[in-house]
Motif scaffolding. Structure first.
Motif, PDB file in Angstrom:
ATOM      1  N   GLY A 202       0.802  -1.212   0.000  1.00  0.00           N
ATOM      2  CA  GLY A 202       0.000   0.000   0.000  1.00  0.00           C
ATOM      3  C   GLY A 202       0.836   1.263   0.000  1.00  0.00           C
ATOM      4  O   GLY A 202       0.428   2.287  -0.564  1.00  0.00           O
ATOM      5  N   TYR A 203       2.021   1.199   0.606  1.00  0.00           N
ATOM      6  CA  TYR A 203       2.874   2.391   0.715  1.00  0.00           C
ATOM      7  C   TYR A 203       3.523   2.751  -0.613  1.00  0.00           C
ATOM      8  O   TYR A 203       3.599   3.913  -0.992  1.00  0.00           O
ATOM      9  CB  TYR A 203       3.942   2.158   1.777  1.00  0.00           C
ATOM     10  CG  TYR A 203       4.784   3.388   2.050  1.00  0.00           C
ATOM     11  CD1 TYR A 203       4.324   4.369   2.916  1.00  0.00           C
ATOM     12  CD2 TYR A 203       6.031   3.560   1.452  1.00  0.00           C
ATOM     13  CE1 TYR A 203       5.083   5.500   3.170  1.00  0.00           C
ATOM     14  CE2 TYR A 203       6.793   4.684   1.701  1.00  0.00           C
ATOM     15  CZ  TYR A 203       6.318   5.664   2.559  1.00  0.00           C
ATOM     16  OH  TYR A 203       7.068   6.793   2.808  1.00  0.00           O
ATOM     17  N   GLY A 204       4.031   1.755  -1.315  1.00  0.00           N
ATOM     18  CA  GLY A 204       4.681   2.011  -2.593  1.00  0.00           C
ATOM     19  C   GLY A 204       6.185   1.845  -2.517  1.00  0.00           C
ATOM     20  O   GLY A 204       6.726   1.216  -1.599  1.00  0.00           O
ATOM     21  N   THR A 205       6.868   2.433  -3.455  1.00  0.00           N
ATOM     22  CA  THR A 205       8.311   2.230  -3.627  1.00  0.00           C
ATOM     23  C   THR A 205       9.128   3.197  -2.770  1.00  0.00           C
ATOM     24  O   THR A 205       8.591   4.047  -2.069  1.00  0.00           O
ATOM     25  CB  THR A 205       8.689   2.417  -5.098  1.00  0.00           C
ATOM     26  OG1 THR A 205       8.306   3.749  -5.502  1.00  0.00           O
ATOM     27  CG2 THR A 205       7.957   1.415  -5.970  1.00  0.00           C
ATOM     28  N   GLY A 206      10.448   3.024  -2.882  1.00  0.00           N
ATOM     29  CA  GLY A 206      11.357   3.930  -2.194  1.00  0.00           C
ATOM     30  C   GLY A 206      11.684   3.532  -0.772  1.00  0.00           C
ATOM     31  O   GLY A 206      12.049   4.386   0.047  1.00  0.00           O
ATOM     32  N   VAL A 207      11.574   2.250  -0.463  1.00  0.00           N
ATOM     33  CA  VAL A 207      11.820   1.786   0.900  1.00  0.00           C
ATOM     34  C   VAL A 207      13.048   0.882   0.920  1.00  0.00           C
ATOM     35  O   VAL A 207      13.089  -0.147   0.245  1.00  0.00           O
ATOM     36  CB  VAL A 207      10.600   1.021   1.449  1.00  0.00           C
ATOM     37  CG1 VAL A 207      10.900   0.495   2.848  1.00  0.00           C
ATOM     38  CG2 VAL A 207       9.369   1.920   1.462  1.00  0.00           C
ATOM     39  N   ASP A 208      14.045   1.267   1.686  1.00  0.00           N
ATOM     40  CA  ASP A 208      15.257   0.476   1.875  1.00  0.00           C
ATOM     41  C   ASP A 208      15.048  -0.413   3.104  1.00  0.00           C
ATOM     42  O   ASP A 208      14.975   0.087   4.234  1.00  0.00           O
ATOM     43  CB  ASP A 208      16.447   1.409   2.068  1.00  0.00           C
ATOM     44  CG  ASP A 208      17.784   0.679   2.113  1.00  0.00           C
ATOM     45  OD1 ASP A 208      17.812  -0.483   2.566  1.00  0.00           O
ATOM     46  OD2 ASP A 208      18.804   1.274   1.713  1.00  0.00           O
ATOM     47  N   LEU A 209      14.981  -1.716   2.890  1.00  0.00           N
ATOM     48  CA  LEU A 209      14.693  -2.629   3.999  1.00  0.00           C
ATOM     49  C   LEU A 209      15.811  -2.664   5.030  1.00  0.00           C
ATOM     50  O   LEU A 209      15.558  -2.917   6.213  1.00  0.00           O
ATOM     51  CB  LEU A 209      14.418  -4.032   3.457  1.00  0.00           C
ATOM     52  CG  LEU A 209      13.176  -4.170   2.570  1.00  0.00           C
ATOM     53  CD1 LEU A 209      12.978  -5.625   2.162  1.00  0.00           C
ATOM     54  CD2 LEU A 209      11.933  -3.656   3.288  1.00  0.00           C
ATOM     55  N   ASP A 210      17.045  -2.402   4.610  1.00  0.00           N
ATOM     56  CA  ASP A 210      18.139  -2.346   5.582  1.00  0.00           C
ATOM     57  C   ASP A 210      17.945  -1.170   6.535  1.00  0.00           C
ATOM     58  O   ASP A 210      18.270  -1.267   7.727  1.00  0.00           O
ATOM     59  CB  ASP A 210      19.488  -2.222   4.861  1.00  0.00           C
ATOM     60  CG  ASP A 210      19.935  -3.521   4.232  1.00  0.00           C
ATOM     61  OD1 ASP A 210      19.454  -4.587   4.658  1.00  0.00           O
ATOM     62  OD2 ASP A 210      20.760  -3.474   3.291  1.00  0.00           O
TER      63      ASP A 210
END
Length: 249
Positions: A202-210
């Protein structure tokens, strides 16, 4: 007659519930003023302000339920988690509020807090040195430059209410302001990593899991002693200490 329920209480503030009314008591007038202001700017549903007479803010109860709580089972459908993610994205994409929030502390300040807190955790025998050192290495991923966003600053899973696939409201805005968007996402998914994929759908892209994992470690390390000193149990199953242990797997 409705009973008075103590929702949360510690030396900084307290929240009481009487029927469908929540009474938030905060001795810091400036913090309470800022909370009322930022709620008026948030582009997501918030509780209705019934009245405000410092040091007390009266809010109407929200419909719906939360998706769970830290240390307890999570609930809701993938659509509910995705709806929460979309609402968080709408908040982060909104025009910036005037004040700096808890999620906006500088990396220098955070690094200094982390160094001091890790030293205290080991010196006082609160946590094993190996666990603290491992968590500290993971936390370093969060200490990087970040673009400012409109952040909630304390976006615990228990602070977002949903009804099916619709967010009905977000509560507790006392830490809101300009800050790192990934701090909010990490706080919301803390202890519920298995739902992170639905949240990010739902949030979308641009997320660094680290970086998300870094915030999990950083938030947990900084919180353990404070929580233990204010009547909470960070050692309870699924809570901050278990989060730190899971990051080493």
């Amino acid at each position: 007659m409705d009973e008075v329920e103590v929702v949360v209480a510690h030396s900084e503030r307290a929240t009481l519930r009487v029927g469908d009314v929540f009474l938030k008591v905060d001795a810091d007038r400036a913090r309470l003023d800022a909370e009322v202001e930022v709620m008026s700017l948030a582009p997501v549903p918030v509780p209705e302000v019934l009245w405000y007479r410092p040091p007390v803010l009266a809010l109407a109860a929200l419909p719906g339920t939360t998706l769970g709580r830290l240390g307890g089972p999570a609930a809701g459908s993938p659509a509910g988690w995705a709806a929460a993610g979309a609402a968080i994205r709408a908040l982060h994409d909104a025009p910036l509020p005037p004040r700096l929030g808890r999620a906006g502390r500088s990396t220098d300040v955070l690094a200094a807090e982390l160094e001091d807190e890790c030293g205290q955790l080991v010196a006082e025998g609160v946590l094993p040195a190996a666990l603290v050192d491992r968590g500290r290495r993971v936390a370093e991923a969060a200490l990087r430059p970040w673009p400012e966003a409109f952040t909630h600053g304390d976006l615990q899973i228990a602070h977002v209410f949903v009804d099916g696939d619709r967010v009905t409201g977000v509560i507790d805005w006392s830490e809101a302001g300009r800050g790192d968007a990934l701090y909010d996402l990490a706080t919301f998914a803390l202890g519920h990593e298995e739902y992170l994929g639905d949240l990010l759908a739902g949030y979308g892209t641009g997320v660094d899991l680290d970086v998300i994992r870094g915030w999990w470690a950083l938030r947990s390390l900084l919180a353990v002693r404070w929580l233990a000193g204010h009547g909470f149990d960070p050692f309870a199953p699924g809570c901050e200490v278990d989060v730190l242990k899971s990051l080493g797997k």
